[in-house]
Write a protein that holds these residues in place. Structure first.
Motif, PDB file in Angstrom:
ATOM      1  N   TYR A  49       0.820  -1.331   0.037  1.00 39.30           N
ATOM      2  CA  TYR A  49      -0.041  -0.100  -0.096  1.00 39.30           C
ATOM      3  C   TYR A  49       0.829   1.190   0.003  1.00 39.30           C
ATOM      4  CZ  TYR A  49      -4.110  -2.320   0.363  1.00 39.30           C
ATOM      5  OH  TYR A  49      -5.320  -3.346  -0.043  1.00 39.30           O
ATOM      6  N   LEU A  50       2.002   1.040   0.547  1.00 38.57           N
ATOM      7  CA  LEU A  50       2.997   2.454   0.699  1.00 38.57           C
ATOM      8  C   LEU A  50       3.428   2.691  -0.712  1.00 38.57           C
ATOM      9  CD1 LEU A  50       4.790   2.098   4.250  1.00 38.57           C
ATOM     10  CD2 LEU A  50       2.959   3.818   3.660  1.00 38.57           C
ATOM     11  N   ILE A  51       3.746   1.733  -1.019  1.00 39.08           N
ATOM     12  CA  ILE A  51       4.231   1.809  -2.872  1.00 39.08           C
ATOM     13  C   ILE A  51       3.501   2.391  -3.526  1.00 39.08           C
ATOM     14  CG2 ILE A  51       5.078   0.671  -4.699  1.00 39.08           C
ATOM     15  CD1 ILE A  51       6.539  -1.396  -2.886  1.00 39.08           C
ATOM     16  N   ALA A  52       2.092   1.886  -3.453  1.00 36.60           N
ATOM     17  CA  ALA A  52       0.722   2.674  -4.112  1.00 36.60           C
ATOM     18  C   ALA A  52       0.710   3.940  -4.177  1.00 36.60           C
ATOM     19  CB  ALA A  52      -0.471   1.776  -3.927  1.00 36.60           C
ATOM     20  N   ILE A  53       0.861   4.199  -2.875  1.00 28.78           N
ATOM     21  CA  ILE A  53       0.709   5.805  -2.586  1.00 28.78           C
ATOM     22  C   ILE A  53       1.631   6.547  -3.215  1.00 28.78           C
ATOM     23  CG2 ILE A  53       0.480   7.364  -0.599  1.00 28.78           C
ATOM     24  CD1 ILE A  53      -0.906   5.311   1.061  1.00 28.78           C
ATOM     25  N   THR A  54       3.028   6.026  -2.638  1.00 29.63           N
ATOM     26  CA  THR A  54       4.168   6.922  -3.408  1.00 29.63           C
ATOM     27  C   THR A  54       4.033   6.932  -5.048  1.00 29.63           C
ATOM     28  OG1 THR A  54       5.498   5.699  -1.734  1.00 29.63           O
ATOM     29  CG2 THR A  54       6.704   6.954  -3.231  1.00 29.63           C
TER      30      THR A  54
END
Lengths: 220, 190
Positions: A182-187
């Motif tokens: 999820y953090l990669i998606a947001i970045t």
């Protein structure tokens, strides 16, 4: 490139973990809590800065053909220094991070920066680059560790804010993969400049977090 | 019985990728197709077993003998890096077909932390030579199992309708998380 730009690019735009997907093993393996992630990030930053400085100093003396083994020896030297220092002064932390301290040597970020930046730039720029990249890595690990700690054990930096247990799966292996996804998606959305979707994702994350907190009777 | 525990433990319970977080880079990087995943597994197995045997011998007959265990990290990574080069050269001469199949994966293995990780773990667990070898083979099988299952899942995912923001790497991580959850079911086997 200005000095400021060299320093800041490692935080979001070229963040080693979230944007370049480098150094994923320690990222997933050591972030069971925010403190552990932060400590691992700092250890990596030290090796990264020092190896970048030394590589940029000796870049003119190393023949092109043997540069990779030479870089690896330089990196391994600093990893050994970190290893012995941590063993002597913070044995508890050394125990927790365990295998991942010697494995800093195969962290692709460090060899990547030595090859892509330090072997082409001067000492000052290389040290700034190492510091920026390293702190960006530490930031990523701290964020991931904080989220996993909050969801998994209901604490942040060791301070517990719920009674009882959290969702244990987030401290264990599966949580690491899922939170990082999820953090990669947001970045990726931030880097694309897609503000609307970023807000949508963030509000979705907030809704999940809120229902989780409700579930734990925290929001009363 | 020791060997059974080592084998079950390394393949299922403490799976090198999904429980120990070693070798995540190739796990995410070369898992788009089942075919490349199989090639990578072959190359990793090859190097991991040879590297574990060689580093075991170096640890026992050089580092411990001369009392320089603190040189472990530097020595092991250099041995692995040169070993990969050597394997590449020998393979090119002896079996060009195998080299064709594994060729592009070999240089990547130097920075595969699973190889160095297994070498250090085998020494740290105080295994003898045979146990170290069995441990290395079992770990490589565990790596291959996780990688091949995961690449199969990713091939299916290409056809699925995935939300815009999650396409590519993010959804791969979430799926890996669910796979890790499945592997947690093996806890307690050994």
């Amino acid at each position: 490139m200005s000095k400021l730009k060299i320093f800041t690019k490692g935080f979001i735009k070229e963040n080693a973990v979230f944007a370049l997907f480098l150094g994923l093993c320690p990222t997933l393996g050591t972030t069971t809590s925010a403190i552990n992630g932060f400590a691992m990030g700092l250890a990596t930053t030290f090796v990264l800065v020092m190896s970048n400085i030394v590589v940029s100093m000796v870049k003119n003396f190393i023949p092109d053909k043997v540069r990779i083994p030479a870089f690896i020896v330089i990196i391994a030297t600093f990893v050994t220094i970190v290893e012995l220092t941590m063993q002597a002064f913070v044995p508890d932390l050394f125990e927790v991070l365990g295998l991942f301290i010697p494995l800093i040597v195969v962290n692709c970020i460090i060899l990547g920066r030595a090859e892509a930046f330090a072997s082409k730039n001067n000492v000052l720029d290389s040290s700034i680059d190492g510091l920026g990249m390293g702190l960006g890595f530490a930031m990523a690990l701290t964020i991931l560790g904080a989220i996993r700690e909050m969801l998994g054990s209901g604490a942040i930096f060791g301070f517990k804010f719920i009674t009882g247990d959290g969702m244990l799966a987030f401290v264990l292996a599966p949580g690491a993969f899922i939170v990082l996804g999820y953090l990669i998606a947001i970045t990726q959305l931030i880097n694309k400049g897609d503000k609307k979707t970023v807000l949508e994702v963030l509000s979705g994350v907030w809704k999940i977090a809120r229902s989780f907190l409700k579930f734990l009777n925290f929001s009363k | 019985m020791d060997y059974v525990i080592i084998i079950i433990g390394a393949i299922f319970v403490n799976n090198v990728v999904l429980a120990k977080f070693l070798g995540i880079c190739p796990f995410i990087g070369v898992s788009k197709k089942v075919e490349t995943a199989i090639g990578m597994t072959g190359a990793v197995t090859f190097v991991m077993v040879i590297a574990t045997i060689v580093t075991y011998l170096i640890q026992k007959y050089v580092l411990v003998k001369f009392g320089i265990e603190y040189m472990q990290t530097i020595t092991f990574i250099l041995v692995i890096a040169s070993l990969v080069q050597l394997v590449e050269i020998i393979l090119k001469k002896v079996s060009p077909a195998l080299f064709q199949a594994l060729g592009i994966f070999l240089p990547l293995i130097t920075t595969n932390c699973a190889v160095l990780g297994v070498a250090i773990l085998a020494v740290g667990n105080k295994y003898d030579l045979l146990k170290s070898t069995v441990f290395a083979i079992a770990t490589a099988v565990g790596f291959g199992l996780a990688l091949i299952i995961f690449s199969g899942l990713r091939e299916q995912m290409d056809l699925a309708n995935i939300p815009k923001g999650m396409k590519g790497v993010p959804i791969a991580f979430v799926v890996a998380g669910i796979l890790a959850l499945a592997f947690m079911g093996f806890t307690g086997l050994a």
